[in-house]
Design an enzyme around this catalytic site. Structure first.
Site, PDB file in Angstrom:
ATOM      1  N   SER A 176     -14.299   2.554 -24.597  1.00 40.33           N
ATOM      2  CA  SER A 176     -14.681   3.312 -23.395  1.00 40.33           C
ATOM      3  C   SER A 176     -15.012   2.352 -22.258  1.00 40.33           C
ATOM      4  CB  SER A 176     -15.933   4.154 -23.659  1.00 40.33           C
ATOM      5  OG  SER A 176     -15.834   4.803 -24.879  1.00 40.33           O
ATOM      6  N   HIS A 223      -5.190  13.139 -22.901  1.00 41.64           N
ATOM      7  CA  HIS A 223      -5.553  11.990 -23.736  1.00 41.64           C
ATOM      8  C   HIS A 223      -4.528  10.890 -23.495  1.00 41.64           C
ATOM      9  CE1 HIS A 223      -6.809  10.086 -27.636  1.00 41.64           C
ATOM     10  NE2 HIS A 223      -5.581   9.631 -27.565  1.00 41.64           N
ATOM     11  N   HIS A 273     -10.407   7.911 -33.828  1.00 39.51           N
ATOM     12  CA  HIS A 273     -11.768   7.968 -34.368  1.00 39.51           C
ATOM     13  C   HIS A 273     -11.821   8.929 -35.554  1.00 39.51           C
ATOM     14  CE1 HIS A 273     -12.410   6.922 -30.055  1.00 39.51           C
ATOM     15  NE2 HIS A 273     -13.362   6.149 -30.530  1.00 39.51           N
ATOM     16  N   TYR A 331     -14.271  10.880 -36.125  1.00 39.98           N
ATOM     17  CA  TYR A 331     -14.844  12.169 -35.695  1.00 39.98           C
ATOM     18  C   TYR A 331     -13.800  13.114 -35.099  1.00 39.98           C
ATOM     19  CZ  TYR A 331     -15.090  10.086 -30.975  1.00 39.98           C
ATOM     20  OH  TYR A 331     -14.785   9.478 -29.802  1.00 39.98           O
ATOM     21  N   GLU A 332     -12.632  12.576 -34.744  1.00 38.05           N
ATOM     22  CA  GLU A 332     -11.567  13.442 -34.212  1.00 38.05           C
ATOM     23  C   GLU A 332     -10.852  14.181 -35.335  1.00 38.05           C
ATOM     24  OE1 GLU A 332      -9.387  11.408 -30.624  1.00 38.05           O
ATOM     25  OE2 GLU A 332     -10.028   9.869 -32.038  1.00 38.05           O
ATOM     26  N   ALA A 339     -18.010   1.040 -27.016  1.00 37.67           N
ATOM     27  CA  ALA A 339     -19.309   1.357 -26.424  1.00 37.67           C
ATOM     28  C   ALA A 339     -20.236   1.688 -27.588  1.00 37.67           C
ATOM     29  CB  ALA A 339     -19.187   2.548 -25.494  1.00 37.67           C
ATOM     30  N   MET A 396     -19.474   4.676 -33.214  1.00 37.73           N
ATOM     31  CA  MET A 396     -18.593   5.554 -34.002  1.00 37.73           C
ATOM     32  C   MET A 396     -17.172   5.011 -34.151  1.00 37.73           C
ATOM     33  SD  MET A 396     -19.706   9.095 -32.144  1.00 37.73           S
ATOM     34  CE  MET A 396     -21.410   9.363 -31.616  1.00 37.73           C
ATOM     35  N   SER A 397     -16.998   3.715 -33.992  1.00 38.64           N
ATOM     36  CA  SER A 397     -15.632   3.162 -34.095  1.00 38.64           C
ATOM     37  C   SER A 397     -15.691   1.756 -34.690  1.00 38.64           C
ATOM     38  CB  SER A 397     -14.980   3.114 -32.708  1.00 38.64           C
ATOM     39  OG  SER A 397     -15.623   2.164 -31.890  1.00 38.64           O
ATOM     40  N   ASN A 422     -26.380   2.457 -23.758  1.00 40.12           N
ATOM     41  CA  ASN A 422     -27.648   3.203 -23.732  1.00 40.12           C
ATOM     42  C   ASN A 422     -28.558   2.723 -24.847  1.00 40.12           C
ATOM     43  OD1 ASN A 422     -25.351   4.790 -25.249  1.00 40.12           O
ATOM     44  ND2 ASN A 422     -27.252   5.348 -26.262  1.00 40.12           N
ATOM     45  N   HIS A 470     -22.682  12.327 -23.414  1.00 35.55           N
ATOM     46  CA  HIS A 470     -21.448  11.542 -23.319  1.00 35.55           C
ATOM     47  C   HIS A 470     -21.166  11.113 -21.881  1.00 35.55           C
ATOM     48  CE1 HIS A 470     -17.624   9.998 -24.452  1.00 35.55           C
ATOM     49  NE2 HIS A 470     -16.936  10.869 -23.742  1.00 35.55           N
TER      50      HIS A 470
HETATM   51  N1  HPA Z   1     -24.598   6.214 -30.629  1.00 33.10           N
HETATM   52  C1  HPA Z   1     -23.336   6.202 -31.132  1.00 33.10           C
HETATM   53  N2  HPA Z   1     -22.289   5.875 -30.404  1.00 33.10           N
HETATM   54  C2  HPA Z   1     -22.478   5.525 -29.140  1.00 33.10           C
HETATM   55  C3  HPA Z   1     -23.752   5.534 -28.555  1.00 33.10           C
HETATM   56  C4  HPA Z   1     -24.868   5.884 -29.347  1.00 33.10           C
HETATM   57  O1  HPA Z   1     -26.039   5.887 -28.900  1.00 33.10           O
HETATM   58  N3  HPA Z   1     -23.598   5.135 -27.264  1.00 33.10           N
HETATM   59  C5  HPA Z   1     -22.272   4.914 -27.084  1.00 33.10           C
HETATM   60  N4  HPA Z   1     -21.588   5.141 -28.211  1.00 33.10           N
END
Ligand code: HPA
Length: 275
Positions: free
Chosen positions: A31, A62, A84, A86-87, A114, A212-213, A236, A248
């Site tokens: 990202s 996409h 991913h 989660y997809e 990210a 998550m990746s 974050n 997000h």
């Molecule tokens: N958790 C999981 N994945 C993320 C986060 C998070 O806080 N920030 C960006 N990707």
């Protein structure tokens, strides 16, 4: 058709489109870094949907494609959009592109993402070189019959994150005046962000960041004995470490802000890639 035959067909197709000149590094753009794929010299773009056997998303809007070209004088292949868990993709499907790149003869892999920061001494907006990872989820991209032509059934993970490349990234950061953290990334399947209690567990286990990746790809790359570098943009503070709730949109906004340091860093790392 077995996995090896599929990989051969995918690799051969990509090579016919982009030419067989050696590719120095495959870069998975996380990202906020997607634009780098638009900055290549002499680019060739290949939508995932064109490549035989490649997973591809049918979701509108996409951007899933390979961008092959030159960056800072090196020949690179960028994944603009990754797969991913989660997809709904299996972990095996998530790593199919990495196995294809190795089949094409690529030895170097640069994974970016990210992530959320769990280290209380750091702050949102920091960049972290991945020194190691934790994945407690039982599944693995290599679960099932082992394709011996790719790698060994049981394989070492102690050198999954190449030490020379970690040092290289940190010294590139110093040259640019960008302080890089170095730490442990913990994989969560998502798509929900973690709970504050899960983040406390991650901290207790020694994680500095969560996301998550990346980890499935690094496992496959280690199986293939590729040289892997990973950098996380810590967009974050993770759940419970800060008081705000996560969303997000804010992650994307923070990722966008970090572009101005992350992109020059990626360029510098590629320009003087040591392996
Ligand atoms: N958790 C999981 N994945 C993320 C986060 C998070 O806080 N920030 C960006 N990707």
């Amino acid at each position: 058709m077995d996995l090896i035959e599929c990989l051969k067909e995918s690799a051969a197709y990509i090579l016919t489109r982009c030419g067989t000149e050696n590719i120095d590094v495959a870069i998975v753009l996380g990202s906020g870094l997607g634009d780098l794929a638009e900055q290549l010299d002499r680019p060739v773009y290949i939508p995932y949907g064109d490549i035989p056997h490649f997973p591809f998303s049918t979701v509108q809007g996409h951007k899933g494609r390979l961008a092959i070209g030159y960056l800072e004088g090196k020949r690179v292949l960028c994944m603009q959009g990754r797969f991913h868990f989660y997809e709904g993709w299996s972990l095996q499907e998530c790593v199919y592109p990495i196995q294809t790149f190795k089949e094409m003869g690529i030895e170097n892999l640069f994974l970016t993402n990210a992530g959320g920061c769990t280290n209380k001494d750091w702050k949102g907006g920091d960049l972290m070189v991945i020194s190691d990872h934790i994945k407690l989820m039982g599944d693995s991209p290599l679960r099932g019959p082992n394709p011996d032509a790719l790698g060994e059934r049981f394989f070492d993970m102690g050198s999954a994150w190449n030490k020379t490349l970690q040092e290289h990234a940190i010294s590139c950061g110093k040259e640019l005046g960008v302080e890089l953290r170095r730490g442990v990334y913990m994989f969560f399947g998502g798509p929900q962000f973690e709970t504050p209690a899960e983040i406390r567990v991650a901290q207790l286990l020694g994680a500095d960041a969560v996301g998550m990746s990346t980890v499935p790809e690094a496992i496959a790359a280690s199986h293939l004995k590729m040289n892997t570098l990973g950098i996380s943009a810590l967009t974050n503070m993770a759940a419970g470490v800060c008081e705000n709730s996560l969303n997000h949109k804010e992650v994307l906004e923070a990722g966008n802000k970090m572009k101005s340091t992350f992109q020059p860093l990626v360029r510098r790392i590629i320009k003087t890639w040591p392996l």
